[in-house]
Design a protein around this motif. Structure first.
Motif, PDB file in Angstrom:
ATOM      1  N   PHE A  52       0.818  -1.213   0.000  1.00  0.00           N
ATOM      2  CA  PHE A  52       0.000   0.000   0.000  1.00  0.00           C
ATOM      3  C   PHE A  52       0.852   1.264   0.000  1.00  0.00           C
ATOM      4  O   PHE A  52       0.311   2.372   0.097  1.00  0.00           O
ATOM      5  CB  PHE A  52      -0.938   0.006   1.207  1.00  0.00           C
ATOM      6  N   ARG A  53       2.171   1.089  -0.069  1.00  0.00           N
ATOM      7  CA  ARG A  53       3.093   2.225  -0.083  1.00  0.00           C
ATOM      8  C   ARG A  53       2.853   3.157   1.107  1.00  0.00           C
ATOM      9  O   ARG A  53       2.788   4.379   0.980  1.00  0.00           O
ATOM     10  CB  ARG A  53       2.962   2.991  -1.401  1.00  0.00           C
ATOM     11  N   ALA A  54       2.698   2.537   2.277  1.00  0.00           N
ATOM     12  CA  ALA A  54       2.411   3.283   3.505  1.00  0.00           C
ATOM     13  C   ALA A  54       3.188   2.648   4.653  1.00  0.00           C
ATOM     14  O   ALA A  54       2.613   1.946   5.488  1.00  0.00           O
ATOM     15  CB  ALA A  54       0.914   3.262   3.790  1.00  0.00           C
ATOM     16  N   PRO A  55       4.518   2.883   4.723  1.00  0.00           N
ATOM     17  CA  PRO A  55       5.336   2.188   5.723  1.00  0.00           C
ATOM     18  C   PRO A  55       4.953   2.509   7.166  1.00  0.00           C
ATOM     19  O   PRO A  55       5.003   1.633   8.025  1.00  0.00           O
ATOM     20  CB  PRO A  55       6.763   2.652   5.405  1.00  0.00           C
ATOM     21  N   LEU A  56       4.573   3.748   7.460  1.00  0.00           N
ATOM     22  CA  LEU A  56       4.170   4.069   8.831  1.00  0.00           C
ATOM     23  C   LEU A  56       2.896   3.321   9.207  1.00  0.00           C
ATOM     24  O   LEU A  56       2.786   2.756  10.302  1.00  0.00           O
ATOM     25  CB  LEU A  56       3.966   5.581   8.972  1.00  0.00           C
ATOM     26  N   ALA A  57       1.928   3.318   8.304  1.00  0.00           N
ATOM     27  CA  ALA A  57       0.683   2.592   8.574  1.00  0.00           C
ATOM     28  C   ALA A  57       0.948   1.103   8.759  1.00  0.00           C
ATOM     29  O   ALA A  57       0.329   0.452   9.611  1.00  0.00           O
ATOM     30  CB  ALA A  57      -0.306   2.813   7.428  1.00  0.00           C
ATOM     31  N   GLY A  58       1.873   0.546   7.969  1.00  0.00           N
ATOM     32  CA  GLY A  58       2.204  -0.866   8.110  1.00  0.00           C
ATOM     33  C   GLY A  58       2.779  -1.184   9.471  1.00  0.00           C
ATOM     34  O   GLY A  58       2.436  -2.200  10.089  1.00  0.00           O
ATOM     35  N   ALA A  59       3.650  -0.299   9.981  1.00  0.00           N
ATOM     36  CA  ALA A  59       4.261  -0.529  11.291  1.00  0.00           C
ATOM     37  C   ALA A  59       3.212  -0.496  12.390  1.00  0.00           C
ATOM     38  O   ALA A  59       3.194  -1.351  13.284  1.00  0.00           O
ATOM     39  CB  ALA A  59       5.341   0.515  11.552  1.00  0.00           C
ATOM     40  N   ILE A  60       2.318   0.499  12.366  1.00  0.00           N
ATOM     41  CA  ILE A  60       1.268   0.593  13.390  1.00  0.00           C
ATOM     42  C   ILE A  60       0.278  -0.551  13.251  1.00  0.00           C
ATOM     43  O   ILE A  60      -0.195  -1.109  14.248  1.00  0.00           O
ATOM     44  CB  ILE A  60       0.552   1.950  13.296  1.00  0.00           C
ATOM     45  N   PHE A  61      -0.028  -0.923  12.012  1.00  0.00           N
ATOM     46  CA  PHE A  61      -0.948  -2.035  11.759  1.00  0.00           C
ATOM     47  C   PHE A  61      -0.444  -3.318  12.416  1.00  0.00           C
ATOM     48  O   PHE A  61      -1.221  -4.069  13.010  1.00  0.00           O
ATOM     49  CB  PHE A  61      -1.082  -2.225  10.243  1.00  0.00           C
ATOM     50  N   ALA A  62       0.855  -3.558  12.340  1.00  0.00           N
ATOM     51  CA  ALA A  62       1.427  -4.784  12.901  1.00  0.00           C
ATOM     52  C   ALA A  62       1.214  -4.867  14.403  1.00  0.00           C
ATOM     53  O   ALA A  62       0.995  -5.955  14.950  1.00  0.00           O
ATOM     54  CB  ALA A  62       2.924  -4.855  12.583  1.00  0.00           C
ATOM     55  N   GLY A  63       1.281  -3.740  15.096  1.00  0.00           N
ATOM     56  CA  GLY A  63       1.100  -3.755  16.531  1.00  0.00           C
ATOM     57  C   GLY A  63      -0.335  -3.664  16.971  1.00  0.00           C
ATOM     58  O   GLY A  63      -0.697  -4.097  18.067  1.00  0.00           O
ATOM     59  N   GLU A  64      -1.198  -3.118  16.113  1.00  0.00           N
ATOM     60  CA  GLU A  64      -2.577  -2.836  16.505  1.00  0.00           C
ATOM     61  C   GLU A  64      -3.550  -3.948  16.140  1.00  0.00           C
ATOM     62  O   GLU A  64      -4.524  -4.190  16.865  1.00  0.00           O
ATOM     63  CB  GLU A  64      -3.012  -1.526  15.836  1.00  0.00           C
ATOM     64  N   ILE A  65      -3.310  -4.634  15.033  1.00  0.00           N
ATOM     65  CA  ILE A  65      -4.292  -5.585  14.510  1.00  0.00           C
ATOM     66  C   ILE A  65      -4.391  -6.841  15.367  1.00  0.00           C
ATOM     67  O   ILE A  65      -5.334  -7.628  15.227  1.00  0.00           O
ATOM     68  CB  ILE A  65      -3.926  -5.969  13.048  1.00  0.00           C
ATOM     69  N   LEU A  66      -3.469  -7.039  16.285  1.00  0.00           N
ATOM     70  CA  LEU A  66      -3.455  -8.252  17.104  1.00  0.00           C
ATOM     71  C   LEU A  66      -4.525  -8.238  18.187  1.00  0.00           C
ATOM     72  O   LEU A  66      -4.875  -9.292  18.722  1.00  0.00           O
ATOM     73  CB  LEU A  66      -2.082  -8.426  17.757  1.00  0.00           C
ATOM     74  N   TYR A  67      -5.057  -7.056  18.515  1.00  0.00           N
ATOM     75  CA  TYR A  67      -5.989  -6.938  19.636  1.00  0.00           C
ATOM     76  C   TYR A  67      -7.263  -6.230  19.209  1.00  0.00           C
ATOM     77  O   TYR A  67      -7.240  -5.336  18.363  1.00  0.00           O
ATOM     78  CB  TYR A  67      -5.332  -6.173  20.793  1.00  0.00           C
ATOM     79  N   SER A  68      -8.390  -6.623  19.820  1.00  0.00           N
ATOM     80  CA  SER A  68      -9.680  -6.036  19.461  1.00  0.00           C
ATOM     81  C   SER A  68     -10.013  -4.820  20.309  1.00  0.00           C
ATOM     82  O   SER A  68     -10.840  -4.002  19.912  1.00  0.00           O
ATOM     83  CB  SER A  68     -10.796  -7.078  19.598  1.00  0.00           C
ATOM     84  N   ASP A  69      -9.414  -4.704  21.488  1.00  0.00           N
ATOM     85  CA  ASP A  69      -9.618  -3.514  22.308  1.00  0.00           C
ATOM     86  C   ASP A  69      -8.502  -2.509  22.035  1.00  0.00           C
ATOM     87  O   ASP A  69      -7.632  -2.746  21.192  1.00  0.00           O
ATOM     88  CB  ASP A  69      -9.645  -3.885  23.793  1.00  0.00           C
ATOM     89  N   ALA A  70      -8.536  -1.407  22.768  1.00  0.00           N
ATOM     90  CA  ALA A  70      -7.548  -0.353  22.546  1.00  0.00           C
ATOM     91  C   ALA A  70      -6.218  -0.743  23.180  1.00  0.00           C
ATOM     92  O   ALA A  70      -5.807  -0.196  24.196  1.00  0.00           O
ATOM     93  CB  ALA A  70      -8.050   0.964  23.117  1.00  0.00           C
ATOM     94  N   ASP A  71      -5.540  -1.710  22.582  1.00  0.00           N
ATOM     95  CA  ASP A  71      -4.245  -2.161  23.069  1.00  0.00           C
ATOM     96  C   ASP A  71      -3.286  -2.243  21.894  1.00  0.00           C
ATOM     97  O   ASP A  71      -3.707  -2.262  20.729  1.00  0.00           O
ATOM     98  CB  ASP A  71      -4.368  -3.520  23.759  1.00  0.00           C
ATOM     99  N   LEU A  72      -2.008  -2.285  22.191  1.00  0.00           N
ATOM    100  CA  LEU A  72      -0.983  -2.237  21.152  1.00  0.00           C
ATOM    101  C   LEU A  72       0.176  -3.134  21.562  1.00  0.00           C
ATOM    102  O   LEU A  72       0.564  -3.158  22.733  1.00  0.00           O
ATOM    103  CB  LEU A  72      -0.502  -0.794  20.972  1.00  0.00           C
ATOM    104  N   GLU A  73       0.726  -3.878  20.611  1.00  0.00           N
ATOM    105  CA  GLU A  73       1.900  -4.709  20.856  1.00  0.00           C
ATOM    106  C   GLU A  73       3.131  -3.831  20.639  1.00  0.00           C
ATOM    107  O   GLU A  73       3.706  -3.777  19.539  1.00  0.00           O
ATOM    108  CB  GLU A  73       1.903  -5.914  19.909  1.00  0.00           C
ATOM    109  N   ALA A  74       3.518  -3.126  21.702  1.00  0.00           N
ATOM    110  CA  ALA A  74       4.565  -2.110  21.573  1.00  0.00           C
ATOM    111  C   ALA A  74       5.907  -2.695  21.135  1.00  0.00           C
ATOM    112  O   ALA A  74       6.683  -2.028  20.442  1.00  0.00           O
ATOM    113  CB  ALA A  74       4.725  -1.365  22.898  1.00  0.00           C
TER     114      ALA A  74
END
Length: 615
Positions: free
Chosen positions: A186-208
């Motif tokens: 998608f030519r969006a490296p920042l979005a890809g990085a955040i997506f990797a940490g965010e998509i793992l959880y359904s609530d407002a949590d992040l795999e830092a």
């Protein structure tokens, strides 16, 4: 050299350099994988769908066809045939070689992170690449995000296994691969990085822990992937030149709130339809290899049916394939499509995607979500443009916000989606309404999510179960849990074995501290230690507690945390430990039991979960 080594140790360069190297490897491999997937998809479109059915799906301005167009005239019913054969090929590949590669792909990667110790079979990325290219290239309604996420995750897992990394590190590389694949395609490296940490959880949590490795891998993958694109589109957003829509008045948030309500209803319908179709196909009395072909056949019939309803309007065929071409037109001239066609595309896209992916076809859910959200947003924008002319509403702006809001709700990934849509459109003028709508859909769609393998928070992930065990136990002290010495039967070191045996018969205690005349603890024994003497009653009056006890003994202090205590329980394989005052050596304060330690942990864990639920 010593000075340099001290600097390296002080800056922890060895550790950070190691992760930079690992992440860069994943990024290169994921970038190459994204190129292969992109080329293969274009190849299938040209020599299957275009060659035999005369249909080439329109592309957004940021992409160009890589092969010359076919001269075959449009044959609508041949599209159904090509789609059915594509579903058959895809289903056969997946269920014959790698059944875990069916469907969207994101669930498989998420499940491997939480429950599979970061392990994905080496063949899965290759099978997913070919099967997804065939599904999307022959007209199946799906997206690129799920396949490339699983391809990247599989590459990260494979590299982690070859490098003999721990399960934790392999999970990090898996997630970094997900982010690298998404950031590249998608030519969006920042979005890809955040997506990797965010998509793992359904609530407002992040795999830092995965953000920095994923960012590194995503940047490298993006750099590799863009080299395969034509120079004129290499650095363009996917939907062409930067769009710009302004937000000038808080009053505009009222119609955007209404848009959120429409997107919530659409998201619930999307997820419910997806789940229902999946259950229905799971009950079909046919071999699994045939189900994607049946789903593709039905999706093709629905798509061609809509095309006939709108008198051969080619834009209606956005319900097949990814649909980015029609979405590009929506983002630039929504009024040219009109409310009926926009709503029809959105609702029918829900059905065709459910049939394609829910039947086991290989494709993602991000692309269809963008089309559904964009068309719903544009339709709502047209309604408010007519109803509230004083606000000078731009339907195209509603389309941009709708794209982000829809996927943020059903994918449970608001931050990465906002960044992703900004990167796809180049439009940074709608941040406030986008945040509002994405927040509303995220909060409201909590029960409806596309990625079933997501867990609510890190506390619910098996990958972090040990982390939270340590965190919770370190927050508890021995003094809060131990039983006072007043409730413990103490044994004088001179007490005979005969007296001890009779005490055991009258007492339920299992561990017995032994003290001297000054009540200082000198040892400890268990009822099992006494049983070894029972076979010979001749020594009952000769042996005393000092002969039975274990000395020296291991103890804990009142201020020790329960994690320290649990380590001693485990290392000694005992169920009780004496608690000794460090300022008064050998002064027994109480006894700490293993079962009470675990009970305290469970109680504190329940309190944390309840607090999170009430927050």
């Amino acid at each position: 050299m010593k000075f340099i080594n001290r600097i390296i140790d002080a800056l922890d360069i060895r550790s950070s350099g190691r992760w930079f190297f690992y992440s860069a490897l994943v990024g290169v491999a994921a970038g190459v994988g994204a190129i292969a997937f992109y080329l293969l998809s274009q190849l299938v479109i040209r020599f299957a769908l275009a060659q035999f059915a005369g249909y080439t799906p329109p592309m957004p301005a940021g992409e160009q066809p890589l092969f010359p167009p076919a001269e075959t005239p449009l044959m609508p019913w041949m599209i159904v045939v090509v789609m059915t054969l594509g579903g058959l090929v895809s289903g056969t590949l997946v269920y014959w070689l790698a059944p875990e590669a069916d469907g969207a792909g994101g669930n498989t990667a998420i499940d491997a992170f939480h429950n599979g110790r970061g392990d994905i079979r080496g063949r899965v990325p290759l099978v997913k690449m070919v099967a997804s290219a065939v599904t999307l290239g022959t007209g199946g309604s799906g997206g690129q995000e799920g396949p490339i996420a699983l391809i990247g995750a599989g590459i990260g897992s494979w590299l982690g296994a070859r490098l003999k990394l721990s399960h934790r590190d392999r999970r990090i590389l898996l997630a970094a691969g997900m982010g690298a694949g998404v950031g590249a395609i998608f030519r969006a490296p920042l979005a890809g990085a955040i997506f990797a940490g965010e998509i793992l959880y359904s609530d407002a949590d992040l795999e830092a822990d995965v953000i920095v490795p994923a960012a590194t891998a995503s940047i490298v993958a993006y750099s590799v992937f863009t080299q395969a694109l034509p120079a004129e589109t290499r650095f363009l957003p996917l939907f062409g030149e930067n769009l710009y829509h302004s937000f000038s008045s808080p009053v505009e948030l009222l119609p955007y709130s209404a848009l959120a309500a429409v997107l919530i209803a659409g998201g619930i319908l999307y997820v419910s339809s997806f789940d229902l179709v999946g259950r229905l196909f799971g009950r079909l009395p046919v071999v699994r290899h045939l189900r994607p072909a049946i789903g593709a056949l039905l999706a093709g019939l629905v798509g061609i049916g809509l095309w006939y309803v709108f008198a051969g309007d080619m834009r209606a065929l956005a319900v097949l394939g990814i649909g980015y071409g029609t979405l590009h037109e929506t983002l630039n001239a929504a009024s040219g499509l009109g409310i009926p066609l926009l709503l029809a595309i959105a609702l029918t896209k829900i059905l065709t995607t459910s049939l394609t992916i829910g039947s086991g076809g290989s494709g993602g859910v991000f692309g269809p979500s963008m089309v559904i959200g964009g068309c719903l947003g544009a339709a709502v924008g047209l309604v408010f443009q007519a109803a509230m002319p004083a606000l000078a509403i731009e339907p195209e702006a509603f389309a941009v916000v709708g794209m982000a809001g829809f996927f943020a709700g059903v994918a449970r990934a608001p931050i990465s989606t906002i960044i992703m849509v900004r990167a796809l459109t180049g439009d940074f003028g709608l941040l406030v309404p986008t945040m509002l709508v994405s927040t509303l859909t995220f909060i409201t769609c909590n029960r409806w999510k596309l990625y079933r393998m997501q867990v609510p928070t890190r506390m619910d992930s098996k990958a972090h179960r040990g982390d939270f065990l340590v965190d919770v136990l370190e927050g508890l002290r021995v003094r809060d849990v131990c039983q006072s010495a007043q409730h413990t039967l103490l044994i004088d070191e001179s007490m005979t074995l005969d007296e001890i045996v009779h005490l055991l018969a009258e007492n339920q205690q299992h561990y017995f501290p032994v003290v001297d005349r000054q009540q200082n603890m000198v040892g400890i024994f268990t009822d099992d230690d006494v049983r070894s003497y029972l076979y010979n009653d001749a020594i009952w009056r000769l042996a005393v507690a000092g002969d039975v006890m274990t000395s020296p003994f291991v103890s804990v202090a009142p201020e020790d945390d329960l994690n320290t205590a649990l380590k001693r329980f485990t290392s000694l394989n005992v169920d009780e430990l004496p608690v000794i005052d460090p300022e008064k050596p050998r002064q027994l304060i109480g006894m700490l039991r293993r079962k009470e330690t675990i009970a305290a942990y469970n109680q504190r864990l329940m309190e944390h979960k309840q607090a999170a639920a009430d927050a």
